[in-house]
Design an enzyme around this catalytic site. Structure first.
Site, PDB file in Angstrom:
ATOM      1  CD  GLU A  66      60.508-103.588-121.526  1.00 34.12           C
ATOM      2  OE1 GLU A  66      60.864-103.342-120.367  1.00 34.12           O
ATOM      3  OE2 GLU A  66      61.174-104.328-122.304  1.00 34.12           O
ATOM      4  N   PRO A 274      69.403-117.745-119.604  1.00 32.73           N
ATOM      5  CG  PRO A 274      71.698-118.052-119.672  1.00 32.73           C
ATOM      6  CD  PRO A 274      70.412-118.617-120.198  1.00 32.73           C
ATOM      7  NE  ARG A 275      65.415-109.726-119.444  1.00 33.62           N
ATOM      8  CZ  ARG A 275      64.119-109.664-119.708  1.00 33.62           C
ATOM      9  NH1 ARG A 275      63.396-110.766-119.732  1.00 33.62           N
ATOM     10  NH2 ARG A 275      63.529-108.509-119.945  1.00 33.62           N
ATOM     11  CG  MET A 315      68.579-114.003-128.432  1.00 31.38           C
ATOM     12  SD  MET A 315      68.805-114.007-126.635  1.00 31.38           S
ATOM     13  CE  MET A 315      67.584-112.776-126.164  1.00 31.38           C
ATOM     14  CD  GLU A 317      64.343-121.531-129.707  1.00 29.93           C
ATOM     15  OE1 GLU A 317      63.788-122.330-130.495  1.00 29.93           O
ATOM     16  OE2 GLU A 317      65.492-121.704-129.239  1.00 29.93           O
ATOM     17  CG  ASN A 341      55.481-111.005-117.445  1.00 29.17           C
ATOM     18  OD1 ASN A 341      54.739-111.127-116.472  1.00 29.17           O
ATOM     19  ND2 ASN A 341      55.014-110.945-118.680  1.00 29.17           N
ATOM     20  CG  LEU A 343      51.530-112.065-115.126  1.00 28.75           C
ATOM     21  CD1 LEU A 343      50.723-110.894-115.669  1.00 28.75           C
ATOM     22  CD2 LEU A 343      50.707-112.866-114.137  1.00 28.75           C
TER      23      LEU A 343
END
Length: 447
Positions: A66, A274-275, A315, A317, A341, A343
């Site tokens: 977001e 990884p998320r 985180m 990158e 996402n 896109l």
């Protein structure tokens, strides 16, 4: 009206009673990700604001995705309203890190308070917003109610409402509807999102369909340069496959597919992102157990010539590693998360593989597949089939990449439309009169 007030009080009571459970969950997450154990006081509206905040524009974005979507809109707001301070809130530490990385000291970041009356009141009193911009669909009844009482106009920007979220909000029923109707307007991503909001109870005249801010993604030259630097580090013969924002169920299929593909294409390298940080160690060990030379961003810097798998355990990158890759898989989509996402990969002209569970991005994912920029993969067998074809056929990769990038370019513009709406409202001009020449698609009835 009396019934609504009773429901509001009941909601506040339930929220208060559930707070200890929320804190326990926060502490449990903190065991794996230490950042969750910090700054708890902010979540109750206790924090010290900078002295220069006399009036502000407040933007809320839940987490990294977001925040990334909000960047172009925030920059447009900062350019237009230079006499205001900017307050940015997130819920996750990773979102906080992304805000600091992009905006630094030019904004004041604090965690969004829990939806408790006292916490919300303290937050609004300290930040003094003239405008609240809530990204996507974070509907918090008390937050919206007290903004209304303090005459703080709320804009829901880049608003989306999946079928799953629609069902979830129904438990608060009329409170969610009232929250929507306490807004100045809602800038919805698609007509489908708008119709679901109307189903929930949002007044049709509040909604404007302006497209997704995610198409307005800004790629700074520094990211492109960093991507080139990373790519130049690899051998020219290496094919780089990035698996981005992955969850456990995604990684199970990625691991099986990579085991097959690596035998067929020895120069193939997998970059996996990884998320969630708590998955870094688990992901690394799962590949090492199968004998793959697995290196870490935090330890190796960049993958050497012997690396098979490179785990980006840092985180912020992801875009740089998209920029240095040949083919992308976007996670949360074989895992039943709703997708992430696509896109962010498409803007770098990458052919995209994505799973079938994309209810968070249904229309965007469908558009990407229709234009020829992506393939849908359901398991490791599908991944191997399409990866094999893409690795062998450079022309296919380039054709899909061009289609993906073209889709992004064709659908840009949501930032300008959202800014038109905000400026019309801030200047106290009738929204319709101010924008009728812009040909906004506008929802006017529930059909």
């Amino acid at each position: 009206m009396k019934s609504l007030e009773i429901r509001s009080r009941l909601y506040s009571l339930v929220t208060t009673l559930l707070t200890p459970l929320v804190l326990v969950r926060l502490a449990m997450r903190g065991v794996k990700t230490r950042a969750y154990l910090k700054r708890w006081h902010e979540r109750f509206g206790w924090f010290k604001t900078p002295k220069n905040i006399q009036k502000s524009i407040w933007v809320h974005a839940v987490s990294v995705g977001e925040v990334n979507a909000a960047i172009p809109l925030i920059k447009a707001l900062m350019e237009r309203y230079q006499d205001h301070s900017f307050v940015l809130t997130t819920i996750t530490p990773t979102g906080s890190d992304r805000v600091q990385q992009i905006f630094g000291d030019s904004v004041f970041h604090v965690y969004l308070p829990y939806d408790l009356p006292g916490a919300v009141k303290r937050f609004l009193k300290k930040t003094r917003p003239d405008l609240a911009v809530i990204m996507e669909t974070e509907i918090w009844p008390n937050l919206f109610r007290f903004c209304k009482k303090r005459q703080v106009p709320i804009v829901v920007a880049n608003a989306r409402l999946s079928e799953v979220s629609l069902k979830g909000y129904r438990w608060v029923g009329s409170l969610a509807a009232k929250a929507f109707n306490d807004t100045a307007f809602v800038a919805a991503q698609t007509e489908t999102d708008a119709k679901r909001m109307i189903q929930l109870g949002c007044q049709p005249e509040k909604i404007y369909v302006v497209g997704s801010l995610k198409f307005d993604i800004i790629i700074e030259q520094s990211i492109i340069d960093k991507g080139k630097e990373i790519r130049d580090h690899y051998q020219n013969s290496r094919m780089v496959w990035i698996a981005a924002s992955t969850h456990h169920d995604d990684e199970v299929q990625i691991l099986e597919a990579f085991s097959v593909l690596k035998e067929r294409h020895p120069d193939l390298m997998l970059v996996i992102v990884p998320r969630h940080p708590e998955r870094f160690e688990t992901t690394t060990q799962s590949f090492r157990k199968l004998g793959f030379n697995t290196q870490l961003r935090s330890q190796a810097g960049l993958c050497d010539i012997y690396g098979d798998v490179f785990v980006v355990d840092t985180m912020g990158e992801l875009l740089e590693f998209y920029a240095s890759s040949d083919i992308a898989f976007v996670g949360g989509s074989i895992a039943n998360i709703g997708g992430h996402n696509v896109l962010e990969a498409a803007v770098f002209s990458l052919p995209v593989l994505v799973g079938p569970n994309t209810h968070n991005f249904d229309e965007i994912t469908e558009l990407l597949e229709q234009c020829g920029g992506s393939y849908t993969v359901r398991d490791s067998v599908d991944i191997v089939q399409y990866m094999d074809a893409l690795i062998k056929d450079k022309a296919l990769r380039e054709r899909m990449g061009r289609a993906a990038k073209s889709l992004v370019e064709r659908h840009r513009g949501a930032v300008h439309l959202t800014m038109d709406l905000i400026e019309s409202f801030m200047n106290e001009k009738p929204l319709y009169d101010a924008i009728k020449s812009k040909h906004y698609p506008r929802i006017v009835k529930n059909d």
